[in-house]
Structure formats: C-alpha cells, structure tokens
Design an enzyme around this catalytic site. Sequence first.
Site, short mmCIF file in Angstrom:
data_model
loop_
_atom_site.label_atom_id
_atom_site.label_comp_id
_atom_site.label_asym_id
_atom_site.label_seq_id
_atom_site.Cartn_x
_atom_site.Cartn_y
_atom_site.Cartn_z
N GLY A 71 13.40 96.38 51.82
CA GLY A 71 13.70 97.67 51.24
C GLY A 71 14.67 98.45 52.11
O GLY A 71 14.87 98.11 53.29
N CYS A 98 11.14 91.30 55.92
CA CYS A 98 11.97 92.38 56.45
C CYS A 98 11.18 93.70 56.50
O CYS A 98 10.28 93.84 57.32
CB CYS A 98 13.25 92.51 55.63
SG CYS A 98 14.58 93.39 56.49
N TYR A 99 11.45 94.67 55.62
CA TYR A 99 10.68 95.91 55.62
C TYR A 99 9.20 95.62 55.41
O TYR A 99 8.32 96.27 56.01
CB TYR A 99 11.18 96.85 54.53
CG TYR A 99 10.38 98.13 54.41
CD1 TYR A 99 10.65 99.22 55.23
CD2 TYR A 99 9.34 98.24 53.48
CE1 TYR A 99 9.91 100.39 55.14
CE2 TYR A 99 8.58 99.40 53.37
CZ TYR A 99 8.87 100.48 54.20
OH TYR A 99 8.13 101.63 54.11
N HIS A 185 15.64 87.16 55.44
CA HIS A 185 15.46 87.05 53.99
C HIS A 185 15.53 85.57 53.58
O HIS A 185 16.62 85.03 53.33
CB HIS A 185 16.54 87.84 53.25
CG HIS A 185 16.36 89.32 53.35
ND1 HIS A 185 15.58 90.04 52.47
CD2 HIS A 185 16.85 90.22 54.24
CE1 HIS A 185 15.60 91.32 52.81
NE2 HIS A 185 16.36 91.45 53.89
N GLU A 187 14.83 84.26 50.85
CA GLU A 187 15.11 84.08 49.43
C GLU A 187 16.59 83.95 49.10
O GLU A 187 16.96 83.48 48.01
CB GLU A 187 14.51 85.24 48.62
CG GLU A 187 15.18 86.60 48.81
CD GLU A 187 14.64 87.38 50.00
OE1 GLU A 187 14.89 88.60 50.07
OE2 GLU A 187 13.98 86.77 50.87
N SER A 239 22.22 87.40 17.79
CA SER A 239 23.57 87.69 18.28
C SER A 239 24.40 86.43 18.48
O SER A 239 25.62 86.50 18.54
CB SER A 239 23.48 88.46 19.60
OG SER A 239 23.00 87.60 20.64
N GLY A 241 23.93 84.62 21.24
CA GLY A 241 23.81 84.33 22.65
C GLY A 241 22.63 83.44 22.94
O GLY A 241 21.80 83.16 22.07
N ASP A 243 19.92 83.98 24.65
CA ASP A 243 18.60 84.61 24.58
C ASP A 243 18.07 84.67 23.15
O ASP A 243 16.97 84.19 22.86
CB ASP A 243 18.64 86.02 25.17
CG ASP A 243 19.08 86.03 26.62
OD1 ASP A 243 18.97 84.99 27.28
OD2 ASP A 243 19.55 87.09 27.09
N SER A 245 19.20 83.13 20.52
CA SER A 245 19.16 81.80 19.89
C SER A 245 17.94 81.01 20.35
O SER A 245 17.28 80.35 19.54
CB SER A 245 20.45 81.03 20.22
OG SER A 245 21.58 81.69 19.71
N LYS A 391 16.90 84.43 33.32
CA LYS A 391 17.96 83.81 32.51
C LYS A 391 18.00 82.30 32.67
O LYS A 391 18.13 81.57 31.68
CB LYS A 391 19.32 84.41 32.91
CG LYS A 391 20.47 84.07 31.97
CD LYS A 391 20.38 84.90 30.72
CE LYS A 391 21.64 84.78 29.89
NZ LYS A 391 21.63 85.71 28.75
#
Length: 535
Positions: A71, A98-99, A185, A187, A239, A241, A243, A245, A391
Amino acid sequence: MTIETQIPPQIESLGELNRQMLIILDFGSQYSELIARRIRETQVYSEVLSYRTTAEQLRTLNPKGIILSGGPSSVYDEFAPKCDPEIWNLGIPVLGVCYGMQLMVQQLGGEVTRAERGEYGKASLHIDDPTDLLTNVEDGTTMWMSHGDSVNQMPEGFELLAHTDNTPCAAIAHHEKKLYGVQFHPEVVHSIGGKALIRNFVYHICDCEPTWTTAAFVEESVREIRARVGEKRVLLALSGGVDSSTLAFLLHKAIGDQLTCMFIDQGFMRKYEPERLVKLFKEEFHIDVEYVNARDRFLAQIEGITDPEEKRRRIGHEFIRVFEEESKRLGPFDYLAQGTLYPDVIESADTNVDPKSGERVAVKIKSHHNVGGLPKDLRFKLVEPLRKLFKDEVRKLGRAIGLPEEIVQRQPFPGPGLAIRILGEVTAEKLNILRDADLIVRQEINRQGFYNQLWQSFAVLLPIRSVGVMGDQRTYAYPIVLRLVKSEDGMTADWARVPYDLLETISNRIVNEVKGVNRVVYDITSKPPGTIEWE
C-alpha cells in the site's frame, strides 16, 4: 421489482468449488489484483477484500490463508489503514507483502523505521533460510522492491529468512504461528523467484489443493445458473467481445433456448463486424440473437459533439433507451445477464475509503458501466456468472466451452467503439474513413502474424487536415494515427517495436486505398504517461 444483484460485491457466499481459498486484504496496493491472479494461477481460488474485514468475518469464510497487500501508506501515517489485530490469533497462515509485512511487525511488537535509503526496482535476494517459504527459491534471485520504510527489529519469535544489500529484513517468519512477511513484491513479473515463493505459501504452508480449474468452474456455474433461473427467460446484451460471447455460450449451455441475445448496432463497430457477429451466433452457434439497427439514432445523438466524455455519456444514455424499448418488445424477461468480471467488482466497490480522512486508499482509475449503466427501476434480476473471473480466466473458459479462437483472442474494443477513435465531431464520412483504415490495419497485422502478440492495434482519425502531394496534385486530407501496443493487463502498456516493413505496408495501403487520407503517423507513447486510447 428493482435490479437484484446475484451476490454482494464483498464476502461472497461460497460454493463447493471455493472451499480451498485464500483471502487478500487490500491496503490500497496497485498490485492487489495481481496477487489474486498469481494465486489463481496455482489453481487455488483467491478473493480480494477490504483491509477492514474483521477477524470474525474471516473466521466465517474459513480461508486456507490470508495475504496482506502492499500500500502507499506508512504505518506511522495518521490515517494509515490497520487490520483487525485478532487476525494474528486465528491460527490461519498469513503472508504480509511490503506494507502488509510492516503492519504485521508493528502490531506484533517489532519496530519499523524510515530507511536511510529507499529501495525501488530490482534487488538481489540473499537467502538466510532456504526452507519453508523460500524452498527452491534461488539464492541471489531478483525481487522487485518498492519501499521507503523498513523493519528495524523483528517481533518476538520471528526469524530472518532473507536480506538484500539495502534491506536487512527482506523476508521474515514466525514458523510456529505460520506468520510470514516479505519486503518485496513476489507477485510482479520482475520478481524472478516470486512464483516459487507464492507456490510455497499456497501449497506447503497453507496446504491447499488445486481445485480452481476451468472444468470445475463450468460444472458449478451451469448448476448455479439452472438453480437460479429455473424456467424463466434471460436477456443478454451481446457486444461480440470475449466477455459477452463467453457468457452467451455458458448461458446457452445451461438453459438453452431460454436465452435471448440482443445485439444493438450503434453504428460505431468496425467494418463487417455486426454482420459477421450475427451470422456466427445464429447460423453456426444456433444461439438466438435479435439484431437492432440503431445507427441513425446514435449518430444523431452525438451530432456536433466534440468533448469525449460527453460523447460517452450520450452514447451510454441512448444505449439505455434503445435497450429498454427493445427489451419490452421482446419480453417479458425475468433476468438480465451481464458480463461483469472480478476486476469490475473490485474497482467499483466503495470499500477502500478511510473512515476518518475520507480519502481513498487506492485511486480508482476507471468506472465500469455494464449495459451502459442501467437505471435503478429497470425490472430485471441480474445473472453474472463471470463476476469471479479475471480476463485471462474468461479466455480459458471461452476455449473450454467451444468459443472460436477469433473471438477468444479478440483485442479489447471500447464500448463507444469508433466514436472515441474519431477525435472531435463524429460524422458518417469520418466513420467510413476510419472503418476502411482500421480494416487495413487489422488485415496487415493478421497477415504478418502480429495480432496475438499485441494487446491492441487500431487506427485513430484526427480532426485536422494536412497538405500532401498525390499524382502531382496538391491534397488536403486527414491524417491517420496508427496505435500498436503491448501489455499484460491494460493497466500499463508500451508501444510495439514492429518491423518497419509492416508500418510501411500499412501506411502505403491506407494512403492509396482510403479516400480522404494522405498521411499516416505512428504513436510511440507508452502508458503512462499516455493512455492506450486517445479519448
């Protein structure tokens, strides 16, 4: 009856699939979502919750492990976010990043001080204890640092796991209580040994099993959709796209002909896309699609409008009006399906506002408007089966249930479409120019095998004209901006270093084949400081 959400945005009710779960408590880090994604890459479900989630709420959720994010705050700031101190007594493994590590140290009696030198960017990790959290993490591996405070004194019972040249306590552990902290970090992609560390925490320390799989998600989602919808009808705004579809395929698998898709053609799609989309779904996928031609309505709504936000607002409002009218004509429908994704849930949730200062812990980069921002009195219940997914997980799901690769790999396309890739006023003439130029860009990017290597590739039409010479005659025509970028998640992006031959081919074709264009330029701005789209 007003809109009813399927599940609340925070602390969702969990099915059988999510019993193996890790919770990320968000302290405003720009990487909180990335932590969740890295956990899911190990095939274990993870969820991001507010740092204000209580120990009692966590006990009810019964996660296998808890991760405290980084953070922007210092633990000594007046309004620094704090977690419930009872979390340390739950008997659940905790990893502070980290934080999150600094907060753990402070609350457990250690000491955090402002470092003589901050540490930002890549650093070599020197491992003092190569077991437990750092099993199979190579000594000297690169980790990504971003901190000004450092741990000066560990709490009682903690041991040193690793250090860097500038950070004496880069990784610490209380092995008996399974409390861990890392100053870096793990990640981010720059942390070479980060994935191994995360896997150690997930599997070795939290004792998780890989139950978060695409096949398991499909099975549970189909069961949940059928149980929720019953024999009722469902409407989906399609649409084209990935998502919407993927959602259409999933819903059709679950409820068949109870699903109706509505495709509203607002006139701002790319060349041939509306026709291709409707044909695919009706003739090849055998999914009911109602095509609504509203091109004239939308173009009239933004006539003379040059401000990009006003264009977006008018397009969104007109979408709502058309959607309401057509849904009444096609109805009645009890349920509305939306392609809401997990980042939408996280970023739209108002959970990271400090109760004392009134300031956000994390900056909200964008707002999300599914189906154009629906009015509160629209008479639907919502079905949002994708709201647990990122996504990349949607793309995996799409492939698993048979979505064609041309849709699975479709590059992101803005809701307002070409209307925001035409700077200034949008006219029918400009739309035709941009459609033709955009088609050439897509054709050449595909032909030379770059489409799947790029996050987005498109053309922008500027509201100016420049002098040119064509056939020994003076021209005064529009320039086209070519925008090709690479990115992992769209949050940051870099311009693509594609071969000059490709740029030359695109430029030559556009100037020669698109009437009204005499110049092509290449945008070499990264994000930040720019954005991917121009509006």
